[in-house]
Design an enzyme around this catalytic site. Sequence first.
Site, PDB file in Angstrom:
ATOM      1  NE  ARG A  54      -5.319  -1.371 -10.075  1.00 10.61           N
ATOM      2  CZ  ARG A  54      -3.671  -1.210 -10.500  1.00 10.61           C
ATOM      3  NH1 ARG A  54      -3.739   0.231 -10.798  1.00 10.61           N
ATOM      4  NH2 ARG A  54      -3.692  -2.618 -10.904  1.00 10.61           N
ATOM      5  CB  THR A  55      -7.881  -5.232  -4.480  1.00 10.32           C
ATOM      6  OG1 THR A  55      -7.670  -4.939  -5.880  1.00 10.32           O
ATOM      7  CG2 THR A  55      -8.165  -6.267  -4.035  1.00 10.32           C
ATOM      8  CE  LYS A  82       7.371 -25.120   2.167  1.00 11.04           C
ATOM      9  NZ  LYS A  82       7.993 -25.156   3.899  1.00 11.04           N
ATOM     10  NE  ARG A 104      -7.269 -10.071  -6.364  1.00  7.96           N
ATOM     11  CZ  ARG A 104      -7.518  -9.129  -6.787  1.00  7.96           C
ATOM     12  NH1 ARG A 104      -6.045  -8.713  -7.966  1.00  7.96           N
ATOM     13  NH2 ARG A 104      -8.043  -8.131  -7.017  1.00  7.96           N
ATOM     14  CG  HIS A 132     -12.589  -7.521  -7.689  1.00  7.91           C
ATOM     15  ND1 HIS A 132     -12.629  -6.978  -6.473  1.00  7.91           N
ATOM     16  CD2 HIS A 132     -11.520  -6.693  -8.465  1.00  7.91           C
ATOM     17  CE1 HIS A 132     -11.791  -6.448  -5.523  1.00  7.91           C
ATOM     18  NE2 HIS A 132     -10.353  -6.569  -6.875  1.00  7.91           N
TER      19      HIS A 132
END
Length: 302
Positions: A54-55, A82, A104, A132
């Site tokens: 969703r986000t 890496k 995020r 959030h």
Amino acid sequence: MRHLLSTGDLSHDEATLILDTAAELAQVGDRSVKKLPTLRGRTVVNLFYEDSTRTRTSFELAAKRLSADVVNFSAKGSSVSKGESLKDTALTLQAMGADGVVIRHSASGAAHRLANWVDGSVLNAGDGTHEHPTQALLDAFTMRSRLGRLEGLRVAVVGDILHSRVARSNVLLLTTLGAHVTLVAPPTLLPVSVHTWPCEVSYDLDAVLPKSDVVMMLRVQAERMHESFFPSTREYSRNYGLDGERLSRMPEDAIVMHPGPMVRGMEISAEVADSPRCTVTEQVANGVSLRMAVLYLLLSGS
Ligand code: NCD
């Protein structure tokens, strides 16, 4: 306001401005051409180190509806695998001229660190178990549009508070906006510092339900659990799950919210999830308008 890192940074007026702007921008979503030229020529980078459905898509859609150029960058398939550090990745994005970075990350505080390294605006899309902010803002927006106000609303937030960034952001924002929050969870799923939060705490869902205008159910975040926090999922559902029977004991116009992803049968029954009183898909739709508002307010001025 340059970044959006925590809902605790927002004053009552700033938060209200974001909600009001989102309400105006929501009208764009109802048109057949859903695009505004506001952020033409600006670049938004979506930097996702953790899974998201969703986000990430919501931020992408929001930036595109404002005509920004959007670059999606996920940890899988990038130089992060890496061994590149967050700082080097940030400096790379900086060199490419990102005006806004949506991040995020599994580490609490990652968004704050990033804000020290880049010139553009940083938007916290979830940092570990910390915050959030856009989720809390879209939740407040949904409550306001469904119930007509935030002042004086009684909101119960139920479930895995310990691992939830959604819970902390909601408590801080809703308190600023005049709502009263009660956290409901087993003692093992509450943070030790919860007594310092501006809210009440209960272990008894059945006692809280009849006194709630909004019941926000949270997912048990098993991916953040490295030990066992309750005896069995059956026992968890019995004590802290919302089913049709419990729903019937809520006030008639009270709503059920969930940030998603839902685990049906665990914290919420299928019957409740599919009921018209559950706002989960409305929250998703509102999320796009809300993120448009935040991007607009942070990026259009600079
Ligand atoms: C939440 C999250 O990632 O913090 N989901 C979301 O953004 N809508 C909650 C969760 O994962 O349970």
